[in-house]
Scaffold this motif. Structure first.
Motif, PDB file in Angstrom:
ATOM      1  N   UNK A  27      12.498   6.851 -34.913  1.00 32.55           N
ATOM      2  CA  UNK A  27      11.426   6.377 -35.794  1.00 32.55           C
ATOM      3  C   UNK A  27      11.577   4.877 -35.990  1.00 32.55           C
ATOM      4  N   UNK A  28      10.468   4.117 -35.870  1.00 37.40           N
ATOM      5  CA  UNK A  28      10.490   2.657 -35.950  1.00 37.40           C
ATOM      6  C   UNK A  28      10.111   2.186 -37.344  1.00 37.40           C
ATOM      7  N   UNK A  29      10.694   1.051 -37.753  1.00 35.89           N
ATOM      8  CA  UNK A  29      10.374   0.403 -39.022  1.00 35.89           C
ATOM      9  C   UNK A  29      10.334  -1.102 -38.791  1.00 35.89           C
ATOM     10  N   UNK A  56       4.918 -12.797 -21.568  1.00 39.91           N
ATOM     11  CA  UNK A  56       5.090 -11.764 -22.592  1.00 39.91           C
ATOM     12  C   UNK A  56       4.087 -10.638 -22.355  1.00 39.91           C
ATOM     13  N   UNK A  57       4.290  -9.554 -23.077  1.00 47.94           N
ATOM     14  CA  UNK A  57       3.401  -8.396 -23.002  1.00 47.94           C
ATOM     15  C   UNK A  57       3.020  -7.978 -24.419  1.00 47.94           C
ATOM     16  N   UNK A  58       1.803  -7.472 -24.576  1.00 51.25           N
ATOM     17  CA  UNK A  58       1.338  -6.978 -25.871  1.00 51.25           C
ATOM     18  C   UNK A  58       1.524  -5.470 -25.920  1.00 51.25           C
ATOM     19  N   UNK A  59       2.255  -4.995 -26.932  1.00 54.12           N
ATOM     20  CA  UNK A  59       2.544  -3.575 -27.101  1.00 54.12           C
ATOM     21  C   UNK A  59       2.218  -3.198 -28.539  1.00 54.12           C
ATOM     22  N   UNK A  60       1.505  -2.096 -28.725  1.00 56.59           N
ATOM     23  CA  UNK A  60       1.128  -1.634 -30.056  1.00 56.59           C
ATOM     24  C   UNK A  60       1.979  -0.439 -30.462  1.00 56.59           C
ATOM     25  N   UNK A  61       2.246  -0.353 -31.756  1.00 56.72           N
ATOM     26  CA  UNK A  61       2.952   0.794 -32.314  1.00 56.72           C
ATOM     27  C   UNK A  61       2.132   1.328 -33.479  1.00 56.72           C
ATOM     28  N   UNK A  62       2.172   2.642 -33.659  1.00 54.31           N
ATOM     29  CA  UNK A  62       1.503   3.259 -34.797  1.00 54.31           C
ATOM     30  C   UNK A  62       2.303   2.962 -36.055  1.00 54.31           C
ATOM     31  N   UNK A  63       1.583   2.656 -37.148  1.00 55.37           N
ATOM     32  CA  UNK A  63       2.256   2.282 -38.379  1.00 55.37           C
ATOM     33  C   UNK A  63       1.655   3.029 -39.562  1.00 55.37           C
ATOM     34  N   UNK A  89      15.527   4.360 -36.217  1.00 53.52           N
ATOM     35  CA  UNK A  89      16.383   5.390 -36.801  1.00 53.52           C
ATOM     36  C   UNK A  89      16.372   6.585 -35.861  1.00 53.52           C
ATOM     37  N   UNK A  90      17.580   6.968 -35.427  1.00 58.44           N
ATOM     38  CA  UNK A  90      17.725   8.147 -34.584  1.00 58.44           C
ATOM     39  C   UNK A  90      18.163   9.321 -35.470  1.00 58.44           C
ATOM     40  N   UNK A  91      17.298  10.302 -35.705  1.00 61.68           N
ATOM     41  CA  UNK A  91      17.670  11.391 -36.605  1.00 61.68           C
ATOM     42  C   UNK A  91      18.723  12.295 -35.992  1.00 61.68           C
TER      43      UNK A  91
END
Length: 300
Positions: A231-233, A126-133, A154-156
């Motif tokens: 945009x990620x949720x 596996x790989x560790x990936x960070x996202x801004x929240x 969500x794709x605007x």
């Protein structure tokens, strides 16, 4: 020969005294024998069995880097004198495996550790990936290390209220499911959260700005592309929920938005520079002599 009364009394008293001493001697012998029996060591019996201790063994194969949970182990009665290196459940739950542990094998103490570094806690492959929240993205900040989440994107489109807009309707879809949270901010899964003063009420942790997920290399590419275009949720799962749900892509309601044509940008006209007058020479005429005192060029 008849004895006198005095002699008879003397003999009777002597016999009574002898009987009394005899009774006292018998009583003393009995008491001595009883004391001897009580003071004697107990008879040798069989060796008492050593009480068994609940050790732990792996309920499944545990790979290096996995954080051990209660579902990954099971109790096994064993003799600690025979297995001195075997650990108990309290010594392994919440810790990370520092080497591979086969299924049904007793878990030794030196095979687990309280590593605070994130790298050792990333599962193999596996790989560790960070996202801004934000609080809205990370379920009001209630996501914790070790939780399982789903990732939506969500794709605007042209009907987006704010931010970057694309063409057509806005679309939303489930991107990834049952993703393990490795860290929230600087708090890594399986490590102790720093606490305040002992005995004081613990204050809630400050809102984290990043959430680190454990993904396969293919999922890393999928998430990276979604981060750059949408945009990620995050949505939080129950720990016992492991169902993969197939969801259709959701799109905004209403008529298909028509893109407003943007007039092309016209470059402003470039101002024309007036041509400089052509230089001319100046001659000095004295009699029949002519001399050029200015040739019209910069140098003479």
């Amino acid at each position: 020969m008849r004895l006198g009364l005095k002699a008879k009394l003397t003999i009777a008293v002597g016999l009574a005294t002898a009987c009394a001493f005899l009774l006292l001697g018998v009583r003393a012998m009995r008491e001595g024998a009883a004391m001897a029996r009580n003071a004697a060591p107990p008879p040798l019996s069989a060796k008492a069995p050593v009480p068994a201790v609940l050790l732990v063994q792996a309920a499944r194969a545990i790979r290096t880097g996995e954080t051990i949970t209660a579902a990954m182990i099971r109790n096994a009665a064993g003799d600690p004198a025979r297995f001195p290196a075997a650990a108990t459940s309290a010594e392994v739950v919440g810790k990370v495996a520092t080497r591979d542990i086969p299924m049904r094998a007793l878990i030794p103490r030196d095979a687990v550790g309280m590593e605070s570094k994130l790298a050792i806690r990333v599962p193999m492959g596996m790989r560790a990936v960070s996202i801004d929240t934000t609080a809205e993205i990370a379920v009001a900040g209630l996501v914790r290390p070790g939780d399982r989440v789903d990732v939506q994107v969500v794709y605007p489109g042209a009907d987006a209220i704010s931010g970057a807009r694309g063409t057509g309707r806005s679309r939303a879809q489930a991107l990834l499911q049952i993703v393990q949270v490795l860290a929230v901010g600087e708090i890594v899964v399986g490590t102790q959260q720093p606490s305040g003063v002992e005995g004081a009420l613990s204050s809630p942790p400050p809102p984290a700005r990043t959430v680190t997920l454990a993904l396969t290399p293919e999922q890393v590419s999928t998430l990276s592309l979604a981060k750059s275009t949408g945009a990620l949720t995050l949505s939080l799962r129950n720990p016992a929920d492991s169902a993969q749900v197939k969801l259709a892509i959701a799109s905004s309601a209403g008529p298909e938005p028509v893109a407003v044509p943007v007039p092309p940008l016209v470059a402003p006209p470039v101002p024309r520079v007036a041509p400089r007058p052509a230089p001319h020479a100046i001659e000095l005429v004295v009699g029949d002599r002519r001399e050029t005192i200015y040739s019209g060029s910069a140098g003479r």
